[in-house]
Design a protein around this motif. Structure first.
Motif, PDB file in Angstrom:
ATOM      1  N   TYR A  34      70.735 -54.918 -78.904  1.00 25.78           N
ATOM      2  CA  TYR A  34      69.700 -53.975 -78.468  1.00 25.78           C
ATOM      3  C   TYR A  34      69.917 -53.625 -76.999  1.00 25.78           C
ATOM      4  O   TYR A  34      69.750 -52.488 -76.589  1.00 25.78           O
ATOM      5  CB  TYR A  34      68.317 -54.594 -78.684  1.00 25.78           C
ATOM      6  N   ARG A  49      64.697 -56.774 -76.391  1.00 27.81           N
ATOM      7  CA  ARG A  49      64.253 -57.423 -77.623  1.00 27.81           C
ATOM      8  C   ARG A  49      64.578 -58.907 -77.518  1.00 27.81           C
ATOM      9  O   ARG A  49      65.720 -59.288 -77.253  1.00 27.81           O
ATOM     10  CB  ARG A  49      64.950 -56.809 -78.830  1.00 27.81           C
ATOM     11  N   ASP A  71      58.071 -54.210 -82.966  1.00 27.42           N
ATOM     12  CA  ASP A  71      59.319 -53.453 -83.037  1.00 27.42           C
ATOM     13  C   ASP A  71      59.620 -53.137 -84.505  1.00 27.42           C
ATOM     14  O   ASP A  71      60.590 -53.643 -85.062  1.00 27.42           O
ATOM     15  CB  ASP A  71      60.451 -54.265 -82.400  1.00 27.42           C
ATOM     16  N   PRO A  72      58.771 -52.288 -85.114  1.00 30.78           N
ATOM     17  CA  PRO A  72      58.989 -51.989 -86.530  1.00 30.78           C
ATOM     18  C   PRO A  72      60.232 -51.135 -86.728  1.00 30.78           C
ATOM     19  O   PRO A  72      60.597 -50.347 -85.850  1.00 30.78           O
ATOM     20  CB  PRO A  72      57.735 -51.208 -86.928  1.00 30.78           C
ATOM     21  N   PRO A  73      60.895 -51.278 -87.861  1.00 31.57           N
ATOM     22  CA  PRO A  73      62.053 -50.428 -88.131  1.00 31.57           C
ATOM     23  C   PRO A  73      61.604 -48.975 -88.275  1.00 31.57           C
ATOM     24  O   PRO A  73      60.540 -48.693 -88.812  1.00 31.57           O
ATOM     25  CB  PRO A  73      62.620 -50.964 -89.440  1.00 31.57           C
ATOM     26  N   SER A  75      62.827 -45.298 -89.692  1.00 29.32           N
ATOM     27  CA  SER A  75      63.813 -44.565 -90.485  1.00 29.32           C
ATOM     28  C   SER A  75      63.091 -43.463 -91.237  1.00 29.32           C
ATOM     29  O   SER A  75      61.888 -43.542 -91.467  1.00 29.32           O
ATOM     30  CB  SER A  75      64.529 -45.506 -91.453  1.00 29.32           C
TER      31      SER A  75
END
Length: 87
Positions: A34, A49, A71-73, A75
């Protein structure tokens, strides 16, 4: 091990390694992939992170650090619909 984000004010031009040393973080507590992200370069504010346990320790002992932050993904969601406003 769950990772979260923290923010920290560091000297201008800081590196991930210098941030890790400054915050007393072990290598395995930091997500090197990160990196150290400049959030507000004009005010020397960076994000990184780290493990959830490390985030609580750092935020509790370093006044220049804050967090943890989720820190959600992120997409795109494919629902078979075109992007943009529905017509």
């Amino acid at each position: 091990m769950r990772k979260v984000l923290i923010t920290v004010r560091l000297p201008h031009g800081a590196s991930l390694e210098s941030a890790r040393r400054h915050l007393d973080l072990a290598e395995d507590e930091v997500d090197a992939g990160y990196g150290l992200i400049p959030v507000d370069p004009a005010h020397d504010l960076y994000a990184m992170r780290v493990t959830e346990a490390a985030s609580h320790r750092v935020a509790g002992s370093h006044p220049e650090a804050s967090g943890p932050y989720a820190d959600p993904p992120i997409s795109p969601i494919d629902r078979g619909e075109p992007y943009g406003r529905p017509e």
